[in-house]
Write a protein that holds these residues in place. Structure first.
Motif, PDB file in Angstrom:
ATOM      1  N   ILE A 218       0.874  -1.319   0.004  1.00 38.49           N
ATOM      2  CA  ILE A 218      -0.222   0.007   0.077  1.00 38.49           C
ATOM      3  C   ILE A 218       0.903   1.161  -0.052  1.00 38.49           C
ATOM      4  O   ILE A 218       1.771   1.418   0.775  1.00 38.49           O
ATOM      5  CB  ILE A 218      -0.892  -0.080   1.232  1.00 38.49           C
ATOM      6  N   GLY A 219       0.537   1.976  -1.012  1.00 37.34           N
ATOM      7  CA  GLY A 219       1.493   3.384  -0.988  1.00 37.34           C
ATOM      8  C   GLY A 219       0.726   4.656  -0.474  1.00 37.34           C
ATOM      9  O   GLY A 219      -0.582   4.638  -0.437  1.00 37.34           O
ATOM     10  N   THR A 220       1.355   5.467   0.323  1.00 40.46           N
ATOM     11  CA  THR A 220       0.792   6.684   0.783  1.00 40.46           C
ATOM     12  C   THR A 220       1.695   7.820   0.940  1.00 40.46           C
ATOM     13  O   THR A 220       2.854   7.657   0.532  1.00 40.46           O
ATOM     14  CB  THR A 220       0.084   6.192   2.191  1.00 40.46           C
ATOM     15  N   GLY A 221       1.326   8.954   1.214  1.00 35.88           N
ATOM     16  CA  GLY A 221       1.855  10.309   1.236  1.00 35.88           C
ATOM     17  C   GLY A 221       2.100  10.852  -0.045  1.00 35.88           C
ATOM     18  O   GLY A 221       1.716  10.272  -1.064  1.00 35.88           O
ATOM     19  N   GLY A 222       2.124  12.024  -0.036  1.00 36.97           N
ATOM     20  CA  GLY A 222       1.931  13.093  -0.877  1.00 36.97           C
ATOM     21  C   GLY A 222       2.767  12.357  -2.421  1.00 36.97           C
ATOM     22  O   GLY A 222       1.943  12.845  -3.465  1.00 36.97           O
TER      23      GLY A 222
END
Ligand SMILES: Nc1ncnc2c1ncn2[C@@H]1O[C@H](COP(=O)(O)OP(=O)(O)OP(=O)(O)O)[C@@H](O)[C@H]1O
Ligand SMILES: CC(C)(CO)[C@@H](O)C(=O)NCCC(=O)O
Ligand SMILES: [K+]
Length: 259
Positions: A218-222
């Motif tokens: 899972i990828g997150t962050g701007g």
């Protein structure tokens, strides 16, 4: 309503959760000098601007910067008349305690990401968070954070090039068309963009090899969407993962609090 506060080393994000959805998300730079009254001036101006009627009864804070927590506590107490839950403090319960070396103070943002991702997807997963640092959090089948990887953040790497080399300008990260740059800026962008694509892919591959069970990523962050473009790095990208994790930990504490 619940006010979720996520203080990173670069940015501080406030988000109001009404039990069903986030009503708004407010972002400011993290500064430990900011007082309770300054937080309130900023917060109330933006909440009014968004036309939101927010009656805050609960506050939960995750802060990777210990010094800012004091003023946030004062802010919470003074303006909402409530004591915040602070992730990482012994009084904050976690659905699953982390399994790491004794004495390790895992970043609260990583614990929150783990809780948020497990709640949505179940276990055996990797969360990749592109913040000040690029972190990889491994979440086991039972939801526990069991370790990970800390790499320098994307913007930090670009800043480091600029500050260490007299001839290298300040540049923003973007996806270059080619790998071979034909000017200085293009060369730097290529190094950072393709370097991080390789870093993310390589580290996830090695984690999967070591873990020996299928894992979701899972990828997150701007910057997650930028790196995902056409690269198949993630099974899912969720920009609200940290905020979601805060609501999960808050709910867990409400259910399990000793009255
Ligand atoms: N295309 C882009 N180029 C440069 N920066 C971007 C881009 N898209 C989003 N961002 C930046 O990403 C940041 C949001 O990232 P995020 O909130 O995940 O981490 P952070 O605030 O940088 O770090 P931390 O949470 O550690 O303080 C914002 O500062 C935003 O300006
Ligand atoms: C790695 C960062 C800076 C990422 O925000 C934060 O999670 C942190 O300060 N962590 C402490 C060390 C650890 O997580 O093991
Ligand atoms: K973050």
């Amino acid at each position: 309503m619940l006010l979720c506060i996520d203080c990173g080393n670069t940015n501080t994000v406030f988000s109001i959760w009404d039990g069903t959805r986030f009503l708004c998300t407010l972002r400011t730079s993290t500064e430990h000098q900011r007082t309770a009254d300054q937080y309130f001036t900023w917060y109330s101006t933006l909440v009014r601007h968004h036309g939101i009627e927010a009656d805050i009864s609960d506050v939960i804070i995750s802060s990777t910067v210990p010094r800012v927590v004091f003023n946030l506590r004062v802010f919470t107490d003074r303006y909402f008349g409530t004591r915040p839950i602070v992730v990482g403090r012994p009084s904050c319960l976690l659905p699953q305690p982390p399994r790491v070396d004794e004495g390790t103070a895992v970043g609260p943002d990583r614990l929150v990401n783990a809780a948020g991702a497990f709640n949505r997807h179940g276990g055996d997963l990797i969360v990749v968070d592109f913040g000040t640092a690029t972190t990889f959090d491994v979440v086991a089948a039972d939801g526990a954070y069991v370790g990970g990887v800390i790499a320098p953040g994307v913007n930090l790497s670009l800043e480091a090039l600029h500050s260490a080399a007299a001839a290298l300008p300040h540049v923003d990260v973007t996806k270059p068309q080619a790998v071979i740059g034909t000017n200085t800026v293009a060369c730097m962008q290529s190094g950072v963009f393709w370097g991080y694509v390789g870093l993310v892919r390589g580290i996830c591959e090695r984690i999967r090899g070591e873990y020996d069970k299928p894992m979701q990523i899972i990828g997150t962050g701007g910057l997650a969407p930028l790196f995902a473009q056409g690269e198949m790095l993630f099974d899912s990208i969720e920009d609200d993962l940290t905020m979601h994790g805060l609501t999960v930990i808050h709910a867990y504490n409400k259910e399990n609090m000793i009255a």
